[in-house]
Design an enzyme around this catalytic site. Structure first.
Site, PDB file in Angstrom:
ATOM      1  N   HIS A 140      39.746  33.361  37.709  1.00  0.00           N
ATOM      2  CA  HIS A 140      38.608  33.446  38.012  1.00  0.00           C
ATOM      3  C   HIS A 140      37.620  33.687  36.744  1.00  0.00           C
ATOM      4  O   HIS A 140      38.203  34.458  35.764  1.00  0.00           O
ATOM      5  CB  HIS A 140      38.441  34.545  39.097  1.00  0.00           C
ATOM      6  CG  HIS A 140      36.757  34.806  39.572  1.00  0.00           C
ATOM      7  ND1 HIS A 140      35.862  35.324  38.955  1.00  0.00           N
ATOM      8  CD2 HIS A 140      36.331  34.414  40.768  1.00  0.00           C
ATOM      9  CE1 HIS A 140      34.794  35.254  39.692  1.00  0.00           C
ATOM     10  NE2 HIS A 140      35.048  34.607  40.671  1.00  0.00           N
ATOM     11  N   ASP A 217      44.214  41.297  38.654  1.00  0.00           N
ATOM     12  CA  ASP A 217      43.393  40.989  39.358  1.00  0.00           C
ATOM     13  C   ASP A 217      43.595  40.831  40.806  1.00  0.00           C
ATOM     14  O   ASP A 217      43.984  39.729  41.105  1.00  0.00           O
ATOM     15  CB  ASP A 217      42.266  39.988  38.630  1.00  0.00           C
ATOM     16  CG  ASP A 217      41.416  39.329  39.600  1.00  0.00           C
ATOM     17  OD1 ASP A 217      40.954  39.940  40.758  1.00  0.00           O
ATOM     18  OD2 ASP A 217      40.738  38.420  39.321  1.00  0.00           O
ATOM     19  N   GLN A 220      41.526  39.090  45.474  1.00  0.00           N
ATOM     20  CA  GLN A 220      41.935  38.067  46.419  1.00  0.00           C
ATOM     21  C   GLN A 220      43.273  38.783  47.130  1.00  0.00           C
ATOM     22  O   GLN A 220      43.755  37.832  48.314  1.00  0.00           O
ATOM     23  CB  GLN A 220      41.903  36.815  46.344  1.00  0.00           C
ATOM     24  CG  GLN A 220      40.711  36.245  45.642  1.00  0.00           C
ATOM     25  CD  GLN A 220      39.662  36.102  46.693  1.00  0.00           C
ATOM     26  OE1 GLN A 220      39.892  36.074  48.154  1.00  0.00           O
ATOM     27  NE2 GLN A 220      38.222  35.631  46.428  1.00  0.00           N
ATOM     28  N   LYS A 243      35.386  42.154  49.430  1.00  0.00           N
ATOM     29  CA  LYS A 243      36.266  41.219  49.782  1.00  0.00           C
ATOM     30  C   LYS A 243      37.453  41.609  50.848  1.00  0.00           C
ATOM     31  O   LYS A 243      38.218  41.030  51.442  1.00  0.00           O
ATOM     32  CB  LYS A 243      36.913  40.721  48.743  1.00  0.00           C
ATOM     33  CG  LYS A 243      36.023  39.764  47.818  1.00  0.00           C
ATOM     34  CD  LYS A 243      36.625  39.007  46.776  1.00  0.00           C
ATOM     35  CE  LYS A 243      35.792  38.426  45.645  1.00  0.00           C
ATOM     36  NZ  LYS A 243      34.855  37.374  45.713  1.00  0.00           N
ATOM     37  N   CYS A 381      34.138  29.610  40.455  1.00  0.00           N
ATOM     38  CA  CYS A 381      34.077  30.253  39.465  1.00  0.00           C
ATOM     39  C   CYS A 381      35.428  30.067  38.772  1.00  0.00           C
ATOM     40  O   CYS A 381      36.069  31.162  38.245  1.00  0.00           O
ATOM     41  CB  CYS A 381      33.893  31.878  39.717  1.00  0.00           C
ATOM     42  SG  CYS A 381      32.254  32.227  40.309  1.00  0.00           S
TER      43      CYS A 381
HETATM   44  N1  PMP Z   1      38.822  37.692  40.772  1.00  0.00           N
HETATM   45  C1  PMP Z   1      38.946  37.094  42.041  1.00  0.00           C
HETATM   46  C2  PMP Z   1      40.120  36.135  42.038  1.00  0.00           C
HETATM   47  C3  PMP Z   1      37.713  36.581  42.946  1.00  0.00           C
HETATM   48  O1  PMP Z   1      38.130  35.820  43.845  1.00  0.00           O
HETATM   49  C4  PMP Z   1      36.578  37.288  42.520  1.00  0.00           C
HETATM   50  C5  PMP Z   1      35.319  36.956  43.318  1.00  0.00           C
HETATM   51  N2  PMP Z   1      35.208  35.792  43.819  1.00  0.00           N
HETATM   52  C6  PMP Z   1      36.661  38.106  41.380  1.00  0.00           C
HETATM   53  C7  PMP Z   1      37.614  38.319  40.669  1.00  0.00           C
HETATM   54  C8  PMP Z   1      35.120  38.871  41.256  1.00  0.00           C
HETATM   55  O2  PMP Z   1      35.163  39.811  41.979  1.00  0.00           O
HETATM   56  P1  PMP Z   1      33.722  40.585  42.275  1.00  0.00           P
HETATM   57  O3  PMP Z   1      32.538  39.474  42.168  1.00  0.00           O
HETATM   58  O4  PMP Z   1      33.758  41.283  43.300  1.00  0.00           O
HETATM   59  O5  PMP Z   1      33.295  41.591  41.037  1.00  0.00           O
END
Ligand code: PMP
Length: 423
Positions: A140, A217, A220, A243, A381
């Site tokens: 991401h 990270d 998900q 999430k 993203c």
């Molecule tokens: N990592 C992953 C795999 C994500 O899917 C996301 C959010 N789409 C993020 C990081 C970023 O998370 P946040 O916007 O809650 O900071």
């Protein structure tokens, strides 16, 4: 009040799977019971953000109705209660991810802030000219850009682990990329775009053989998989509360004490200090050193409630239900000739990305929305991943434990309608 969860727990006994009653679970989520565009809402955008059970809404409401005050600094009753609630949420988070110590739980805004914190502290302290940071093609943007910024500042190099066409990282290529120049590996645990579950234990093992720390990270992963940071062996782990059925604006950065202790502070301000004079400031101990300013107290309380809620269902039951949805949806969508699934890794969590021949993903999303079906369309993203796959966008349906086979049927019917419109 008895919730669907409690009913489930009462009836579940040892075999949760056989009594998994998705309607009871749905009863705990007020937002799901509405119509949009005259149709029942079908919410399949859980990878972007998940919905909140009553238990979370009530915990936040209760906090503001009864206990609201600032934390740590007060001597009065409300401040003591707020501090207790906030610190209890930290203890809950520690237990939830099986971190060895509560001071290793840093409350942040979400995964994005967790990664930035590590890049700006650990990274700035430990990365120099010619050093390398290793990430994967699946990342991401929030696990790419902070490292790019660091590399630019330090004249370091960002190296990228390649993937195969199914969306799996190539472990042998990863091994080749690890070297004495590698200062950190930063990798997604579960891909938000493709659903791939990365072999993160092996990734950590291989990095540690060379003394390289690993950040995972987990944005998900936490909604779908039991996270045990000790079993994973990782050095840093990030989570986004929103999430995983908690509030927005709260998340967790887990870090190993010895690393966190050696890192400089991230932001300066109240709470993160031991003493301040105009000549010199000394810093607070962990975790407060990394929590400058008034934290998101109600968010932490809500996140604690979300963790309790997930535990009341159990990851085993969640995984079984979501696996069924994923298999069911995969079988139906693959049988539609114009549909191509993007991301077919052997290990997958609740994400189905797809394209429809001759239809832009945004049109897919817009037409499905006419039927009350919420999916996401775009690059999610992950622009470099899309480029690797030769796409500019996909439509993505992402499931949570409250979704149903009937909702998958509606998605499949919707996809047929999209194809008809463009025929
Ligand atoms: N990592 C992953 C795999 C994500 O899917 C996301 C959010 N789409 C993020 C990081 C970023 O998370 P946040 O916007 O809650 O900071």
């Amino acid at each position: 009040m008895t919730t669907g969860r409690q009913n489930l727990a009462r009836r579940s006994g040892s075999d949760v799977k056989t009594v998994y009653d998705v309607q009871e679970i749905r009863a705990d989520f007020p937002i799901l019971h509405q119509t949009v565009r005259g149709k029942p809402l079908i919410y399949l955008d859980n990878a972007a953000t998940s919905q909140k059970p009553k238990a979370v809404l009530e915990a936040v409401n209760h906090f503001y109705t009864h206990d609201n005050s600032n934390v740590h600094r007060g001597v009065h009753v409300l401040s003591e209660r707020a501090t207790r609630a906030f610190e209890q949420a930290r203890l809950r988070a520690r237990q939830f991810i099986n971190a060895p110590e509560a001071r290793e739980i840093i409350f942040v805004r979400g995964s994005t802030e967790g990664v930035n914190l590590v890049a700006q502290t650990y990274g700035r302290q430990n990365v120099g000219p010619g050093d390398e940071i290793l990430i994967s093609t699946l990342e991401h943007h929030s696990n790419i850009v902070p490292w790019q910024m660091l590399c630019e500042e330090k004249q370091a190099r960002l190296r990228v682990i390649p993937i195969n066409d199914e969306g799996e990282i190539l472990l042998d290529e990863y091994e080749k990329l690890l070297s004495e120049k590698t200062k950190l590996v930063a990798m997604i645990h579960v891909s938000n775009s493709l659903g791939t579950i990365n072999p993160v234990r092996r990734v950590v093992e291989l990095a540690h053989l060379r003394g390289v720390p690993v950040l995972l990270d987990g944005a998900q992963a936490a909604p779908h998989l039991k996270i045990d940071v000790q079993e994973l062996g990782c050095d840093f782990y990030t989570i986004s509360g929103h999430k995983m059925f908690g509030p927005t604006g709260i998340g967790v950065l887990y870090g190993r004490t010895e690393l966190l202790d050696a890192m400089p502070p991230y932001q300066g301000g109240g709470e993160m200090i031991r003493s301040v004079s105009f000549e010199k400031t000394t810093y607070n101990q962990l975790p407060h050193k990394f929590e400058a300013g008034t934290p998101n107290i109600s968010g932490a309380v809500g996140l604690g409630a979300a963790m309790n809620y997930i535990s009341s269902i159990g990851y085993e039951a969640i995984a079984a239900h979501e696996h069924d949805l994923l298999e069911y949806a995969t079988a139906q969508l693959t049988s539609i000739p114009k549909v191509r699934l993007v991301g077919t890794a052997r290990q997958k969590a609740s994400v189905i990305s797809f394209t429809i021949e001759g239809v832009h993903a945004h049109d897919v999303g817009t037409i499905l929305d006419q039927d009350g079906i919420a999916v996401r369309a775009g690059h999610h993203c992950t622009q470099p991943l899309m480029e690797r796959l030769g796409l500019d966008a996909t439509a993505r349906a992402s499931f949570a434990f409250y979704n149903t086979r009937e909702e998958v049927d509606a998605l499949v019917e919707g996809v047929h309608r999209v194809i008809e419109v463009f025929d």
